[in-house]
Design an enzyme around this catalytic site. Sequence first.
Site, PDB file in Angstrom:
ATOM      1  CD  GLU A  27      12.713   4.722   9.244  1.00 33.50           C
ATOM      2  OE1 GLU A  27      13.689   4.432   8.879  1.00 33.50           O
ATOM      3  OE2 GLU A  27      12.650   6.183   9.529  1.00 33.50           O
ATOM      4  CE1 TYR A  85       8.879   1.478   3.559  1.00 36.07           C
ATOM      5  CE2 TYR A  85      10.282   2.906   4.267  1.00 36.07           C
ATOM      6  CZ  TYR A  85       9.167   2.590   3.796  1.00 36.07           C
ATOM      7  OH  TYR A  85       8.268   3.625   4.077  1.00 36.07           O
ATOM      8  NE  ARG A 134      16.801   7.106   7.959  1.00 36.88           N
ATOM      9  CZ  ARG A 134      15.600   7.440   7.486  1.00 36.88           C
ATOM     10  NH1 ARG A 134      15.252   7.848   6.101  1.00 36.88           N
ATOM     11  NH2 ARG A 134      14.380   7.944   8.334  1.00 36.88           N
ATOM     12  CG  HIS A 181       6.746   2.754   8.194  1.00 38.53           C
ATOM     13  ND1 HIS A 181       7.221   4.124   8.451  1.00 38.53           N
ATOM     14  CD2 HIS A 181       7.508   2.666   7.152  1.00 38.53           C
ATOM     15  CE1 HIS A 181       7.610   4.909   7.774  1.00 38.53           C
ATOM     16  NE2 HIS A 181       7.849   4.078   6.670  1.00 38.53           N
ATOM     17  CD  GLN A 228      -2.566  19.694  11.964  1.00 39.87           C
ATOM     18  OE1 GLN A 228      -2.303  20.059  13.064  1.00 39.87           O
ATOM     19  NE2 GLN A 228      -3.761  20.426  11.342  1.00 39.87           N
ATOM     20  CB  ALA A 244      -3.449  26.054  12.286  1.00 41.73           C
TER      21      ALA A 244
HETATM   22  P1  FAD Z   1      -8.812  32.302  15.524  1.00 43.30           P
HETATM   23  O1  FAD Z   1      -7.485  31.477  16.069  1.00 43.30           O
HETATM   24  O2  FAD Z   1     -10.343  31.890  15.939  1.00 43.30           O
HETATM   25  O3  FAD Z   1      -8.758  33.688  15.919  1.00 43.30           O
HETATM   26  C1  FAD Z   1      -9.347  34.969  15.731  1.00 43.30           C
HETATM   27  C2  FAD Z   1      -8.926  36.005  16.068  1.00 43.30           C
HETATM   28  O4  FAD Z   1      -9.713  37.142  15.627  1.00 43.30           O
HETATM   29  C3  FAD Z   1      -8.809  36.241  17.584  1.00 43.30           C
HETATM   30  O5  FAD Z   1      -7.411  36.465  17.921  1.00 43.30           O
HETATM   31  C4  FAD Z   1      -9.614  37.393  18.019  1.00 43.30           C
HETATM   32  O6  FAD Z   1      -9.472  38.001  18.989  1.00 43.30           O
HETATM   33  C5  FAD Z   1      -9.674  38.241  16.557  1.00 43.30           C
HETATM   34  N1  FAD Z   1     -11.079  38.875  16.565  1.00 43.30           N
HETATM   35  C6  FAD Z   1     -12.075  38.319  16.370  1.00 43.30           C
HETATM   36  N2  FAD Z   1     -13.093  39.517  15.988  1.00 43.30           N
HETATM   37  C7  FAD Z   1     -12.483  40.564  16.016  1.00 43.30           C
HETATM   38  C8  FAD Z   1     -12.710  41.939  16.106  1.00 43.30           C
HETATM   39  N3  FAD Z   1     -14.009  42.527  15.551  1.00 43.30           N
HETATM   40  N4  FAD Z   1     -11.761  42.936  16.109  1.00 43.30           N
HETATM   41  C9  FAD Z   1     -10.376  42.414  16.467  1.00 43.30           C
HETATM   42  N5  FAD Z   1     -10.039  41.304  16.298  1.00 43.30           N
HETATM   43  C10 FAD Z   1     -11.094  40.389  16.277  1.00 43.30           C
HETATM   44  N6  FAD Z   1      -5.424  23.525  14.604  1.00 43.30           N
HETATM   45  C11 FAD Z   1      -4.341  22.783  14.017  1.00 43.30           C
HETATM   46  O7  FAD Z   1      -4.239  22.955  12.850  1.00 43.30           O
HETATM   47  N7  FAD Z   1      -3.555  21.943  14.720  1.00 43.30           N
HETATM   48  C12 FAD Z   1      -3.830  21.651  15.733  1.00 43.30           C
HETATM   49  O8  FAD Z   1      -3.051  20.865  16.612  1.00 43.30           O
HETATM   50  C13 FAD Z   1      -4.675  22.531  16.599  1.00 43.30           C
HETATM   51  N8  FAD Z   1      -4.623  22.400  17.877  1.00 43.30           N
HETATM   52  C14 FAD Z   1      -5.570  23.202  18.629  1.00 43.30           C
HETATM   53  C15 FAD Z   1      -5.591  23.024  20.101  1.00 43.30           C
HETATM   54  C16 FAD Z   1      -6.678  23.898  20.698  1.00 43.30           C
HETATM   55  C17 FAD Z   1      -6.639  23.788  22.100  1.00 43.30           C
HETATM   56  C18 FAD Z   1      -7.224  25.037  19.997  1.00 43.30           C
HETATM   57  C19 FAD Z   1      -8.108  25.687  20.771  1.00 43.30           C
HETATM   58  C20 FAD Z   1      -7.082  24.998  18.496  1.00 43.30           C
HETATM   59  C21 FAD Z   1      -6.357  24.072  18.060  1.00 43.30           C
HETATM   60  N9  FAD Z   1      -6.281  24.349  16.529  1.00 43.30           N
HETATM   61  C22 FAD Z   1      -5.315  23.392  15.977  1.00 43.30           C
HETATM   62  C23 FAD Z   1      -6.988  25.051  15.716  1.00 43.30           C
HETATM   63  C24 FAD Z   1      -6.422  26.607  15.196  1.00 43.30           C
HETATM   64  O9  FAD Z   1      -5.954  27.145  16.475  1.00 43.30           O
HETATM   65  C25 FAD Z   1      -7.420  27.074  14.591  1.00 43.30           C
HETATM   66  O10 FAD Z   1      -7.863  26.407  13.654  1.00 43.30           O
HETATM   67  C26 FAD Z   1      -6.837  28.552  14.221  1.00 43.30           C
HETATM   68  O11 FAD Z   1      -6.374  29.256  15.202  1.00 43.30           O
HETATM   69  C27 FAD Z   1      -7.899  29.429  13.254  1.00 43.30           C
HETATM   70  O12 FAD Z   1      -7.474  30.630  13.096  1.00 43.30           O
HETATM   71  P2  FAD Z   1      -8.122  31.840  12.533  1.00 43.30           P
HETATM   72  O13 FAD Z   1      -7.099  32.648  12.017  1.00 43.30           O
HETATM   73  O14 FAD Z   1      -9.286  31.374  11.536  1.00 43.30           O
HETATM   74  O15 FAD Z   1      -9.027  32.441  13.868  1.00 43.30           O
HETATM   75  P1  NAP Z   2     -14.388  19.215  16.095  1.00 45.06           P
HETATM   76  O1  NAP Z   2     -13.218  18.540  15.719  1.00 45.06           O
HETATM   77  O2  NAP Z   2     -15.434  19.351  14.979  1.00 45.06           O
HETATM   78  O3  NAP Z   2     -15.113  18.302  17.231  1.00 45.06           O
HETATM   79  C1  NAP Z   2     -16.370  18.885  17.905  1.00 45.06           C
HETATM   80  C2  NAP Z   2     -16.712  17.866  18.774  1.00 45.06           C
HETATM   81  O4  NAP Z   2     -18.138  18.541  19.365  1.00 45.06           O
HETATM   82  C3  NAP Z   2     -17.262  16.249  18.166  1.00 45.06           C
HETATM   83  O5  NAP Z   2     -16.712  15.463  18.930  1.00 45.06           O
HETATM   84  C4  NAP Z   2     -18.822  16.504  18.128  1.00 45.06           C
HETATM   85  O6  NAP Z   2     -19.135  15.152  18.114  1.00 45.06           O
HETATM   86  C5  NAP Z   2     -19.242  17.569  19.190  1.00 45.06           C
HETATM   87  N1  NAP Z   2     -20.236  18.212  18.852  1.00 45.06           N
HETATM   88  C6  NAP Z   2     -20.650  18.944  17.964  1.00 45.06           C
HETATM   89  N2  NAP Z   2     -21.839  19.619  18.049  1.00 45.06           N
HETATM   90  C7  NAP Z   2     -22.384  19.297  19.219  1.00 45.06           C
HETATM   91  C8  NAP Z   2     -23.373  19.564  19.875  1.00 45.06           C
HETATM   92  N3  NAP Z   2     -24.368  20.540  19.727  1.00 45.06           N
HETATM   93  N4  NAP Z   2     -23.573  18.975  21.264  1.00 45.06           N
HETATM   94  C9  NAP Z   2     -22.551  18.258  21.637  1.00 45.06           C
HETATM   95  N5  NAP Z   2     -21.667  17.893  20.971  1.00 45.06           N
HETATM   96  C10 NAP Z   2     -21.372  18.470  19.740  1.00 45.06           C
HETATM   97  O7  NAP Z   2     -14.139  20.697  16.518  1.00 45.06           O
HETATM   98  P2  NAP Z   2     -13.015  20.986  17.900  1.00 45.06           P
HETATM   99  O8  NAP Z   2     -12.790  19.748  18.493  1.00 45.06           O
HETATM  100  O9  NAP Z   2     -13.646  22.196  18.468  1.00 45.06           O
HETATM  101  O10 NAP Z   2     -11.752  21.239  17.046  1.00 45.06           O
HETATM  102  C11 NAP Z   2     -11.860  22.410  16.067  1.00 45.06           C
HETATM  103  C12 NAP Z   2     -10.679  22.351  14.974  1.00 45.06           C
HETATM  104  O11 NAP Z   2      -9.481  22.572  15.535  1.00 45.06           O
HETATM  105  C13 NAP Z   2     -10.981  20.851  14.550  1.00 45.06           C
HETATM  106  O12 NAP Z   2     -11.684  20.998  13.280  1.00 45.06           O
HETATM  107  C14 NAP Z   2      -9.522  20.484  14.208  1.00 45.06           C
HETATM  108  O13 NAP Z   2      -9.370  20.493  12.937  1.00 45.06           O
HETATM  109  C15 NAP Z   2      -8.578  21.608  14.984  1.00 45.06           C
HETATM  110  N6  NAP Z   2      -7.802  20.932  15.924  1.00 45.06           N
HETATM  111  C16 NAP Z   2      -6.814  20.050  15.424  1.00 45.06           C
HETATM  112  C17 NAP Z   2      -6.156  19.397  16.429  1.00 45.06           C
HETATM  113  C18 NAP Z   2      -5.271  18.387  15.884  1.00 45.06           C
HETATM  114  O14 NAP Z   2      -4.574  17.880  16.438  1.00 45.06           O
HETATM  115  N7  NAP Z   2      -4.786  18.446  14.561  1.00 45.06           N
HETATM  116  C19 NAP Z   2      -6.292  19.541  17.611  1.00 45.06           C
HETATM  117  C20 NAP Z   2      -7.208  20.472  18.041  1.00 45.06           C
HETATM  118  C21 NAP Z   2      -8.128  21.020  17.203  1.00 45.06           C
HETATM  119  P3  NAP Z   2     -20.542  14.532  18.263  1.00 45.06           P
HETATM  120  O15 NAP Z   2     -21.219  15.502  17.254  1.00 45.06           O
HETATM  121  O16 NAP Z   2     -20.399  13.317  17.795  1.00 45.06           O
HETATM  122  O17 NAP Z   2     -20.885  14.746  19.412  1.00 45.06           O
HETATM  123 FE1  SF4 Z   3       4.745  18.863   8.179  1.00 46.00          FE
HETATM  124 FE2  SF4 Z   3       4.712  21.294   8.145  1.00 46.00          FE
HETATM  125 FE3  SF4 Z   3       3.728  20.428  10.217  1.00 46.00          FE
HETATM  126 FE4  SF4 Z   3       6.303  20.181   9.929  1.00 46.00          FE
HETATM  127  S1  SF4 Z   3       5.113  22.102  10.207  1.00 46.00           S
HETATM  128  S2  SF4 Z   3       5.114  18.427  10.438  1.00 46.00           S
HETATM  129  S3  SF4 Z   3       6.346  20.173   7.792  1.00 46.00           S
HETATM  130  S4  SF4 Z   3       2.896  20.107   8.073  1.00 46.00           S
END
Ligand code: FAD
Ligand code: NAP
Ligand code: SF4
Length: 675
Positions: free
Chosen positions: A166, A168, A216, A254, A341, A661
């Site tokens: 790595e 080191y 390693r 790294h 994460q 998440a």
């Molecule tokens: P949500 O995922 O928003 O789900 C809410 C649920 O509630 C839905 O299934 C909806 O149908 C249900 N619901 C709402 N209202 C009602 C109701 N009244 N009755 C019944 N059901 C209802 N996070 C990461 O940490 N790492 C990542 O790499 C990552 N990548 C992402 C990539 C993409 C493209 C997207 C879209 C998201 C990504 N996220 C990632 C974000 C992550 O998916 C969200 O932070 C997470 O899903 C949030 O979980 P939640 O349980 O709060 O709600």
């Molecule tokens: P986000 O990371 O908060 O990004 C939102 C984007 O929208 C920013 O680029 C912001 O930039 C822009 N924005 C905000 N308000 C706006 C407005 N009124 N008009 C135009 N642009 C606006 O949120 P997200 O991309 O929706 O992701 C949601 C969450 O999912 C994130 O917080 C992240 O943690 C999670 N996620 C994580 C990963 C991962 O790989 N770890 C991947 C996907 C999602 P400006 O304000 O500068 O324009």
């Molecule tokens: Fe790290 Fe858990 Fe994500 Fe695996 S699932 S890379 S152990 S945070």
Amino acid sequence: MTPYPHLFRPLDLGFVELPNRVLMGSMHTGLEELADGHARMAAFYAERARGGVGLMVTGGFFPNRESAGFDGEGVFDNAAEAERHRVITDAVHAEGSRICLQILHTGRYAYHEHAVSASPIRSPINRHAPHELDDTGIEKQIADFAHCARMARLAGYDGVEIMGSEGYFLNQFIAQRVNKRTDRWGGSFENRIRLPLEVVRRVRAEVGDDFIVIFRLSMLDLVEGGSTWDEVVALAKQLEAAGVTLLNTGIGWHEARIPTIATMVPRAAFTRVTAKLMGAVSIPLITTNRINTPETAEAVLARGDADMVSMARPFLADPAFVVKAHEGRADEINTCIACNQACLDHIFTGRLASCLVNPRACHETEWASEPAEASRRAAVVGAAPAGMAAAVTAAERGHRVTLFDAADAIGGQFNLARRIPGKEEFRETLRYFARQLELHRVELRLGHWVTAVDLVEHGFDAVIVATGITPRVPPIEGIDHPKCVGYVDAIRDPVRIGHRVAIVGAGGIGFDVAELLTHAGPATSLDPDAFWSSWGIDRVLEARGGVEGVEATPEPSPREVWLLQRKTEKPGKRLGKSTGWIHRTELVRRGVKMLAGVNYDRIDDAGLHVTVDGQPRLLEVDHVVICAGQEPNRELFDALSTRGIETALVGGAHEAAELDAKRAIAEGTRAALDI
Ligand code: FAD
Ligand code: NAP
Ligand code: SF4
């Protein structure tokens, strides 16, 4: 009969027999530096030992002050410290497992002014340049390695792992990249490997024959000026002769700009490297990197790629990985999705490691899941990360749980995440939760939109609202134009998106949408050969360091994409510390044009009108995909509050800003522990 016969074949090391072929690889967790760290490490390792791991390696401990990552932290050089480690070794032995202490000398990766190395060459990932060691200084380092190993034995460890990869300290002597010495410790290959060999000989002399010594070895440096394959083989042979018991595989320095463990790296993508060394030495070889399921581990061993597999993060995700595999319950394993994460990103930002899918990891002494005093009828609304975690934890504690979701499948936004090329692993989390819901007899009501009236009528004793988010619709003129598409629709049906695309918002989702829209063929995350070519790694392992003179050949993008944000900072600056650079590199290589400091003027038939640096510009695009963040979906919570019904609010519904998440699962779990 186990479904994984190769994985569960004992391994005889001569003086000790390991019960299976699983090594829990070294992970720095941050517990090493805490005042109550020893007791917490004891709980952490004991839980994994109970889960059936045959042999484990601690996070890195430093043999002296100059070798420490941060000044004064984690030095293991005296009997009093050895005594403090007894609680760890005793706890592991009580569970019937074995544990080795990793001896880590960071060399020029040390973040302090006492750093030492072969030559005074600063690393690109460190602001401190190391001091060049003289002969006396080198002798001191060797003696300190040997002393540290003796202290490890005194502490009750079963062995040590000497970190030689790595990039080191020991790797810094081995590779001509940073060893520019002209004395007997540098220059020729024989001189460059003198230090690691001397360290192994002196360690072996200090600890005796019946003590495990793992080395390693960097088998693929992934940097220019690294070792050639012939050098790797020659060093491996001499390490065996010097007294090493097991050779572990190291992949990538790294500072290498090639992903080696992130989720877009295919499973077992690097075991072919270890495979090439098989037969060259007679001691067992351990292979590593992106092995996260028993099926993958079994296949690697069955192919003969190695004698043993090392997994590290999978044991943060599920301490009982081995026992579940052994009992044919692999579908119950909480799989590591390689997101980094909560583990690496936490460590790189000075926080305690944990796990996105298992928030108890490294908090074993704090997050006890006790049975509930009385079983209650609980409703959880939203079957996404927050709600699924809440439902499973509540049911585990003895509550009778009904989990609702309006959609016809569990997962919420995770169902979108898993469609992104390179995020296929996210499926495993859905599989895990589906199985846990079944095992814990959670009543799952899909396709059911829940209202406050429903919940009142059914008379639940406890309600957890996990209704997530709704995508933000930014107030841009022309936002209703047919060219505008929300990210949910774009991800569900990317083929409808035209050739030229502007993405409004460069957060995690904006980057993911750009990734999806610039992918032509199958994801490289599913094809090791394509992955190696795409990142410029020599597939026949003839290039120095595996990369020298090899050109990266990423797939060209089928679309022309602009990724836009209003902030003036570098797009992607807030992505994960250990993965953001990979996302940025991939998009740049596919020609994505990232613009910061953008003002959105309007959307019309001509495209997206913006102002950048005071200059109006027209982006003549077919579609504008909106990824402008999210708002909490609190409709249900507000309606329940109006009726005076007390509920817990978790995940995106609680707070949409900076939601991920990791927070969703942790909040859901916590809320269920409080019922
Ligand atoms: P949500 O995922 O928003 O789900 C809410 C649920 O509630 C839905 O299934 C909806 O149908 C249900 N619901 C709402 N209202 C009602 C109701 N009244 N009755 C019944 N059901 C209802 N996070 C990461 O940490 N790492 C990542 O790499 C990552 N990548 C992402 C990539 C993409 C493209 C997207 C879209 C998201 C990504 N996220 C990632 C974000 C992550 O998916 C969200 O932070 C997470 O899903 C949030 O979980 P939640 O349980 O709060 O709600
Ligand atoms: P986000 O990371 O908060 O990004 C939102 C984007 O929208 C920013 O680029 C912001 O930039 C822009 N924005 C905000 N308000 C706006 C407005 N009124 N008009 C135009 N642009 C606006 O949120 P997200 O991309 O929706 O992701 C949601 C969450 O999912 C994130 O917080 C992240 O943690 C999670 N996620 C994580 C990963 C991962 O790989 N770890 C991947 C996907 C999602 P400006 O304000 O500068 O324009
Ligand atoms: Fe790290 Fe858990 Fe994500 Fe695996 S699932 S890379 S152990 S945070």
